[in-house]
Design a protein around this motif. Structure first.
Motif, PDB file in Angstrom:
ATOM      1  N   THR A   1       0.829  -1.207   0.000  1.00 50.58           N
ATOM      2  CA  THR A   1       0.000   0.000   0.000  1.00 50.58           C
ATOM      3  C   THR A   1       0.862   1.255   0.000  1.00 50.58           C
ATOM      4  O   THR A   1       0.590   2.219  -0.711  1.00 50.58           O
TER       5      THR A   1
ATOM      6  N   THR B   1       2.304   1.817  -3.345  1.00 44.96           N
ATOM      7  CA  THR B   1       1.288   2.320  -4.258  1.00 44.96           C
ATOM      8  C   THR B   1       1.056   3.813  -4.048  1.00 44.96           C
ATOM      9  O   THR B   1       0.966   4.591  -4.992  1.00 44.96           O
ATOM     10  N   ARG B   2       0.987   4.220  -2.796  1.00 43.02           N
ATOM     11  CA  ARG B   2       0.793   5.636  -2.495  1.00 43.02           C
ATOM     12  C   ARG B   2       1.995   6.447  -2.964  1.00 43.02           C
ATOM     13  O   ARG B   2       1.846   7.551  -3.497  1.00 43.02           O
TER      14      ARG B   2
ATOM     15  N   SER C   1       4.024   5.711  -5.420  1.00 43.38           N
ATOM     16  CA  SER C   1       4.026   5.811  -6.872  1.00 43.38           C
ATOM     17  C   SER C   1       2.996   6.810  -7.361  1.00 43.38           C
ATOM     18  O   SER C   1       3.238   7.565  -8.305  1.00 43.38           O
ATOM     19  N   ARG C   2       1.837   6.826  -6.687  1.00 39.97           N
ATOM     20  CA  ARG C   2       0.820   7.802  -7.069  1.00 39.97           C
ATOM     21  C   ARG C   2       1.300   9.224  -6.820  1.00 39.97           C
ATOM     22  O   ARG C   2       1.082  10.125  -7.632  1.00 39.97           O
ATOM     23  N   ARG C   3       1.941   9.398  -5.708  1.00 39.49           N
ATOM     24  CA  ARG C   3       2.447  10.730  -5.383  1.00 39.49           C
ATOM     25  C   ARG C   3       3.524  11.153  -6.381  1.00 39.49           C
ATOM     26  O   ARG C   3       3.579  12.312  -6.794  1.00 39.49           O
TER      27      ARG C   3
ATOM     28  N   ARG D   1       3.768  10.216  -9.508  1.00 42.17           N
ATOM     29  CA  ARG D   1       3.119  10.578 -10.760  1.00 42.17           C
ATOM     30  C   ARG D   1       2.467  11.949 -10.674  1.00 42.17           C
ATOM     31  O   ARG D   1       2.490  12.730 -11.630  1.00 42.17           O
ATOM     32  N   ARG D   2       1.858  12.216  -9.509  1.00 47.13           N
ATOM     33  CA  ARG D   2       1.215  13.517  -9.337  1.00 47.13           C
ATOM     34  C   ARG D   2       2.242  14.643  -9.397  1.00 47.13           C
ATOM     35  O   ARG D   2       2.013  15.686 -10.023  1.00 47.13           O
TER      36      ARG D   2
ATOM     37  N   SER E   1       3.389  15.243 -12.912  1.00 46.38           N
ATOM     38  CA  SER E   1       2.413  15.962 -13.734  1.00 46.38           C
ATOM     39  C   SER E   1       2.393  17.447 -13.442  1.00 46.38           C
ATOM     40  O   SER E   1       1.975  18.248 -14.278  1.00 46.38           O
TER      41      SER E   1
END
Length: 277
Positions: free
Chosen positions: A5, A8-9, A11-13, A15-16, A19
Motif C-alpha cells: 500500500t 502504491t501511495r 508511486s501515485r504521489r 506521478r502527481r 504531472s
C-alpha cells in the motif's frame, strides 16, 4: 500488504508530482496563442483611459492585472503549492497598487515595500503550515517570489500618472505593448520566427511615435524609445513563458498576458526619469 500500500501511495504521489512539473519544451513556443494577444490588448485598453483620469483608477486596473496573474501564475510555472502561491501574489497584487496611491491619492512607491513584505510573509507562513510534506519547496518559493516581483514591478506604472508629460509617456508605452503583442500571432511561420523580437520592437517604436503625434506629447524620441523598449521587454517575457506546457491552458495564457503588461512599467519609469524628469 502495508508495504505494498505504501509503495502504491508513493508511486501515485510521484506521478502527481511529475504531472505538476513544467519542463522546457521549445516546441510549445512555435504555436500561436491568440488568447495571450487578446488578453494583452484588453488589459492595456483597461489601463490607458485611466492614465489621464485618476491614479486610483490606474491602481485598480493594475490590481486587476495582478489578480489575473495570481490566478494562473502557479499553474503556468508548475508550483507544488498553487493555493498558497495564488494567495500571496493575489494579496500583494491588491496591496501594492493601493499602497502606491495612499494616503492622499498622490502616486508614489514609498509604501510598496510594505505590501511586498506582507506578500513574502504570507508565502513563508503558508509553507510552514503545509501538511503535504512540502515537495519541491525551493521551487515553490521561487515561483511565488517571481510572481511577487512581477506585481511589485508593475506598480512602477503608477508614478507616471502624477504628471501630464509622464502620463502621455505611459499611454505610449501601454499602446506599444498592446500593438506589439500582435507579433505573437505569426510565431508559427518559421522564416519570421527569428525576427519576432525586432519586429515587436519596430511596432512598439512606431506605435509610440503615433501616440506622440496624436497626443502632442511626449517628444518623438522619448515616445519611440519607450515604445521600443516596452515592446521588447513584454515580448521577451511572453516568449520565455511560451515554452512552458501549461501555457496551453486558459489560466496560463492569461497569466502570460498579465505578466507582459506589468513588467514594462519599470522600463517606462526609467525612460521617464531620464528623458522627461
Amino acid at each position: 500488504m502495508d508495504q505494498q500500500t505504501a509503495e502504491t501511495r508513493a508511486s501515485r504521489r510521484a506521478r502527481r508530482e511529475a504531472s505538476l512539473r513544467a519542463p522546457l519544451l521549445p516546441a510549445m513556443a512555435t504555436v500561436p496563442r491568440p488568447v495571450v494577444v487578446v488578453a494583452s490588448i484588453v488589459l492595456c485598453t483597461l489601463v490607458i483611459p485611466a492614465v489621464r483620469t485618476d491614479p486610483v483608477l490606474v491602481a485598480a486596473a493594475l490590481a486587476w492585472c495582478g489578480l489575473v496573474l495570481s490566478w494562473g501564475w502557479p499553474r503556468l510555472l508548475g508550483s507544488s503549492s498553487r493555493f498558497g502561491a495564488s494567495l500571496a501574489v493575489g494579496v500583494t497584487a491588491v496591496l501594492a497598487p493601493v499602497s502606491a496611491v495612499l494616503p492622499d491619492g498622490v502616486p508614489g512607491l514609498r509604501l510598496v515595500p510594505v505590501a511586498l513584505a506582507v506578500g513574502l510573509g504570507l508565502m513563508f507562513v503558508h509553507q510552514i503550515l503545509r501538511r503535504d510534506g512540502r515537495p519541491r519547496l525551493t521551487e515553490s518559493i521561487g515561483i511565488t517570489a517571481f510572481g511577487l516581483a512581477l506585481v511589485a514591478v508593475g506598480t512602477t506604472w503608477l508614478p507616471l500618472t502624477g504628471d501630464v508629460r509622464r502620463a502621455d509617456l505611459a499611454i505610449a508605452a501601454f499602446a506599444a505593448v498592446a500593438v506589439s503583442s500582435l507579433v505573437d500571432l505569426v510565431v508559427g511561420y518559421v522564416r519570421l520566427r527569428p525576427w519576432l523580437l525586432p519586429l515587436a520592437m519596430v511596432l512598439g517604436g512606431a506605435t509610440g511615435l503615433v501616440c506622440a503625434s496624436v497626443l502632442g506629447a511626449p517628444s518623438a524620441s522619448a515616445a519611440a524609445l519607450v515604445g521600443l523598449l516596452s515592446a521588447a521587454v513584454s515580448h521577451a517575457l511572453r516568449r520565455v513563458l511560451s515554452v512552458l506546457p501549461p501555457v496551453t491552458s486558459m489560466r496560463g495564457q492569461l497569466a502570460s498576458a498579465a505578466a507582459g503588461v506589468l513588467v514594462p512599467g519599470v522600463v517606462a519609469y526609467g525612460v521617464a526619469l531620464a528623458l522627461v524628469g
